[in-house]
Design a protein around this motif. Structure first.
Motif, PDB file in Angstrom:
ATOM      1  N   ALA A  20       0.856  -1.189   0.000  1.00 13.39           N
ATOM      2  CA  ALA A  20       0.000   0.000   0.000  1.00 13.39           C
ATOM      3  C   ALA A  20       0.887   1.232   0.000  1.00 13.39           C
ATOM      4  O   ALA A  20       1.763   1.372   0.858  1.00 13.39           O
ATOM      5  CB  ALA A  20      -0.906   0.004   1.226  1.00 13.39           C
ATOM      6  N   LEU A  21       0.656   2.112  -0.938  1.00 15.19           N
ATOM      7  CA  LEU A  21       1.447   3.327  -1.093  1.00 15.19           C
ATOM      8  C   LEU A  21       0.537   4.524  -0.823  1.00 15.19           C
ATOM      9  O   LEU A  21      -0.565   4.604  -1.357  1.00 15.19           O
ATOM     10  CB  LEU A  21       2.021   3.400  -2.519  1.00 15.19           C
ATOM     11  N   ARG A  22       1.066   5.461  -0.047  1.00 14.58           N
ATOM     12  CA  ARG A  22       0.234   6.578   0.410  1.00 14.58           C
ATOM     13  C   ARG A  22       0.657   7.871  -0.251  1.00 14.58           C
ATOM     14  O   ARG A  22       1.846   8.104  -0.495  1.00 14.58           O
ATOM     15  CB  ARG A  22       0.349   6.712   1.924  1.00 14.58           C
ATOM     16  N   CYS A  23      -0.329   8.719  -0.503  1.00 13.63           N
ATOM     17  CA  CYS A  23      -0.079  10.043  -1.069  1.00 13.63           C
ATOM     18  C   CYS A  23      -0.872  11.089  -0.294  1.00 13.63           C
ATOM     19  O   CYS A  23      -2.087  10.950  -0.118  1.00 13.63           O
ATOM     20  CB  CYS A  23      -0.488  10.086  -2.536  1.00 13.63           C
ATOM     21  N   ASP A  24      -0.173  12.134   0.145  1.00 11.98           N
ATOM     22  CA  ASP A  24      -0.817  13.291   0.770  1.00 11.98           C
ATOM     23  C   ASP A  24      -0.718  14.464  -0.195  1.00 11.98           C
ATOM     24  O   ASP A  24       0.379  15.022  -0.371  1.00 11.98           O
ATOM     25  CB  ASP A  24      -0.133  13.653   2.088  1.00 11.98           C
ATOM     26  N   PRO A  25      -1.805  14.859  -0.819  1.00 10.37           N
ATOM     27  CA  PRO A  25      -1.718  15.955  -1.791  1.00 10.37           C
ATOM     28  C   PRO A  25      -1.608  17.310  -1.100  1.00 10.37           C
ATOM     29  O   PRO A  25      -1.726  17.410   0.125  1.00 10.37           O
ATOM     30  CB  PRO A  25      -3.048  15.836  -2.540  1.00 10.37           C
ATOM     31  N   ILE A  26      -1.392  18.326  -1.878  1.00 13.20           N
ATOM     32  CA  ILE A  26      -1.381  19.690  -1.357  1.00 13.20           C
ATOM     33  C   ILE A  26      -2.790  20.020  -0.873  1.00 13.20           C
ATOM     34  O   ILE A  26      -3.786  19.720  -1.555  1.00 13.20           O
ATOM     35  CB  ILE A  26      -0.918  20.674  -2.434  1.00 13.20           C
ATOM     36  N   SER A  27      -2.867  20.627   0.295  1.00 15.71           N
ATOM     37  CA  SER A  27      -4.161  20.943   0.891  1.00 15.71           C
ATOM     38  C   SER A  27      -5.004  21.798  -0.047  1.00 15.71           C
ATOM     39  O   SER A  27      -4.526  22.800  -0.600  1.00 15.71           O
ATOM     40  CB  SER A  27      -3.940  21.690   2.213  1.00 15.71           C
ATOM     41  N   TYR A  48      -6.980   8.704 -11.877  1.00 13.98           N
ATOM     42  CA  TYR A  48      -7.253  10.094 -11.542  1.00 13.98           C
ATOM     43  C   TYR A  48      -8.486  10.195 -10.648  1.00 13.98           C
ATOM     44  O   TYR A  48      -9.496   9.523 -10.897  1.00 13.98           O
ATOM     45  CB  TYR A  48      -7.458  10.885 -12.835  1.00 13.98           C
ATOM     46  N   PHE A  49      -8.383  11.037  -9.626  1.00 11.02           N
ATOM     47  CA  PHE A  49      -9.498  11.323  -8.728  1.00 11.02           C
ATOM     48  C   PHE A  49      -9.852  12.803  -8.791  1.00 11.02           C
ATOM     49  O   PHE A  49      -8.983  13.659  -8.854  1.00 11.02           O
ATOM     50  CB  PHE A  49      -9.119  11.008  -7.274  1.00 11.02           C
ATOM     51  N   GLN A  50     -11.130  13.062  -8.735  1.00  6.78           N
ATOM     52  CA  GLN A  50     -11.622  14.413  -8.473  1.00  6.78           C
ATOM     53  C   GLN A  50     -12.378  14.314  -7.154  1.00  6.78           C
ATOM     54  O   GLN A  50     -13.436  13.696  -7.075  1.00  6.78           O
ATOM     55  CB  GLN A  50     -12.538  14.887  -9.586  1.00  6.78           C
ATOM     56  N   ASN A  51     -11.808  14.943  -6.136  1.00 10.19           N
ATOM     57  CA  ASN A  51     -12.271  14.732  -4.748  1.00 10.19           C
ATOM     58  C   ASN A  51     -12.212  13.230  -4.461  1.00 10.19           C
ATOM     59  O   ASN A  51     -11.189  12.607  -4.679  1.00 10.19           O
ATOM     60  CB  ASN A  51     -13.658  15.323  -4.565  1.00 10.19           C
ATOM     61  N   GLU A  52     -13.315  12.631  -4.015  1.00  4.00           N
ATOM     62  CA  GLU A  52     -13.266  11.210  -3.683  1.00  4.00           C
ATOM     63  C   GLU A  52     -13.654  10.316  -4.864  1.00  4.00           C
ATOM     64  O   GLU A  52     -13.534   9.090  -4.784  1.00  4.00           O
ATOM     65  CB  GLU A  52     -14.181  10.922  -2.487  1.00  4.00           C
ATOM     66  N   GLU A  68      -7.728   4.342  -3.989  1.00  3.77           N
ATOM     67  CA  GLU A  68      -8.883   4.945  -3.318  1.00  3.77           C
ATOM     68  C   GLU A  68      -8.506   6.285  -2.728  1.00  3.77           C
ATOM     69  O   GLU A  68      -7.338   6.555  -2.449  1.00  3.77           O
ATOM     70  CB  GLU A  68      -9.417   4.017  -2.227  1.00  3.77           C
ATOM     71  N   ARG A  69      -9.522   7.090  -2.526  1.00  6.06           N
ATOM     72  CA  ARG A  69      -9.364   8.421  -1.916  1.00  6.06           C
ATOM     73  C   ARG A  69     -10.669   8.718  -1.179  1.00  6.06           C
ATOM     74  O   ARG A  69     -11.429   9.586  -1.572  1.00  6.06           O
ATOM     75  CB  ARG A  69      -9.088   9.463  -3.007  1.00  6.06           C
ATOM     76  N   PRO A  70     -10.914   8.017  -0.114  1.00  7.93           N
ATOM     77  CA  PRO A  70     -12.257   7.985   0.491  1.00  7.93           C
ATOM     78  C   PRO A  70     -12.777   9.321   1.004  1.00  7.93           C
ATOM     79  O   PRO A  70     -13.993   9.534   1.001  1.00  7.93           O
ATOM     80  CB  PRO A  70     -12.096   6.976   1.637  1.00  7.93           C
ATOM     81  N   GLU A  71     -11.906  10.200   1.445  1.00  6.49           N
ATOM     82  CA  GLU A  71     -12.377  11.476   1.993  1.00  6.49           C
ATOM     83  C   GLU A  71     -11.961  12.649   1.121  1.00  6.49           C
ATOM     84  O   GLU A  71     -12.022  13.800   1.556  1.00  6.49           O
ATOM     85  CB  GLU A  71     -11.869  11.644   3.428  1.00  6.49           C
ATOM     86  N   GLY A  72     -11.502  12.345  -0.054  1.00  3.38           N
ATOM     87  CA  GLY A  72     -11.150  13.405  -0.990  1.00  3.38           C
ATOM     88  C   GLY A  72      -9.849  14.107  -0.686  1.00  3.38           C
ATOM     89  O   GLY A  72      -9.579  15.183  -1.234  1.00  3.38           O
ATOM     90  N   SER A  73      -9.025  13.483   0.162  1.00  6.95           N
ATOM     91  CA  SER A  73      -7.722  14.084   0.468  1.00  6.95           C
ATOM     92  C   SER A  73      -6.624  13.059   0.235  1.00  6.95           C
ATOM     93  O   SER A  73      -6.188  12.866  -0.898  1.00  6.95           O
ATOM     94  CB  SER A  73      -7.693  14.607   1.897  1.00  6.95           C
TER      95      SER A  73
END
Lengths: 117, 113
Positions: A20-27, A48-52, A68-73
């Motif tokens: 599992a690889l994690r990404c924290d985008p710019i706020s 590609y994700f737009q929000n979640e 996945e990006r469950p909370e849009g962040s």
């Protein structure tokens, strides 16, 4: 402000293991992308994700890849039953815009180097 | 479909001499074009982008690129190379419908003292 961060920076997995690889985008960035960069090549689009919402997953190479990006962040890229051909650098990028036209830049993280032995 | 060709996989120049990194693109419509630089163990950094406002685009660190529609080219130049310019450079076109980037294979720039 803080840029895009990814963790871990390096991952060694034995063939068949899940990672599992994690990404924290710019706020505040709405769009999030995953790319795969094989050694000596340019990055290739995965998803590609737009929000979640995952709006495009056409680049995922097999059903072993899941994002996945469950909370849009924060986003997680999961690879099941890793194979040697999965060895690559996985890059995450984020962008403020949701527009489909125009020269909107993407901000890239440092990447996670995955080695499957 | 969009695609990008970078004609040179490796370019070597002497410090203080001009840099030319070549890029040709394929796109059905007016493209959005970018140059990114990747230093070892660092993330991709945007050098410049073409927004259709001007064909000559100036970027960071003295780099610039000229959009030539007739030649479908977007070559990157710099008048005088610096040692710190040694890196991998990627020409990028954005899909016209959608969000993702299409990267070229990259050009590795070496700068000799």
């Amino acid at each position: 402000g803080a840029g895009v961060s990814q963790s871990p920076r390096y991952k060694v997995a034995k063939r068949g293991q899940d990672v599992a690889l994690r990404c924290d985008p710019i706020s505040g960035h709405v769009s999030l992308f995953w790319y795969q960069q094989a050694l000596g090549q340019g990055p290739e689009f995965l998803t590609y994700f737009q929000n979640e919402a995952q709006l495009d997953k056409s680049g995922l190479p097999s059903d072993r890849f899941f994002a996945e990006r469950p909370e849009g962040s924060v986003s997680t890229l999961k690879i099941q039953r890793t194979q040697q051909e999965d060895s690559a650098v996985y890059l995450c990028a984020s962008s403020f815009t949701t527009g489909t036209s125009g020269a909107y830049e993407q901000y890239f993280g440092p990447g996670t180097r995955l080695t499957v032995t | 479909a969009q695609s990008v060709t970078q004609l040179d996989s490796h370019v070597s120049v002497s410090e203080g001499t001009p840099v030319l990194l070549r890029c040709n693109y394929s796109s059905s419509y007016s493209p959005s074009l970018f140059w990114y630089v990747q230093h070892p163990n660092k993330g991709l950094q945007l050098l410049l982008k073409y927004t259709s406002a001007a064909t000559l685009v100036k970027g960071i660190n003295g780099f610039e690129a000229e959009f030539k529609k007739s030649e479908t080219s977007f070559h990157l130049t710099k008048p005088s190379a610096h040692m710190s310019d040694a890196a991998e450079y990627f020409c990028v076109v954005k899909r016209n419908y959608g969000q993702n980037f299409v990267f070229g294979p990259g050009t590795r720039l070496s700068v000799l003292p």
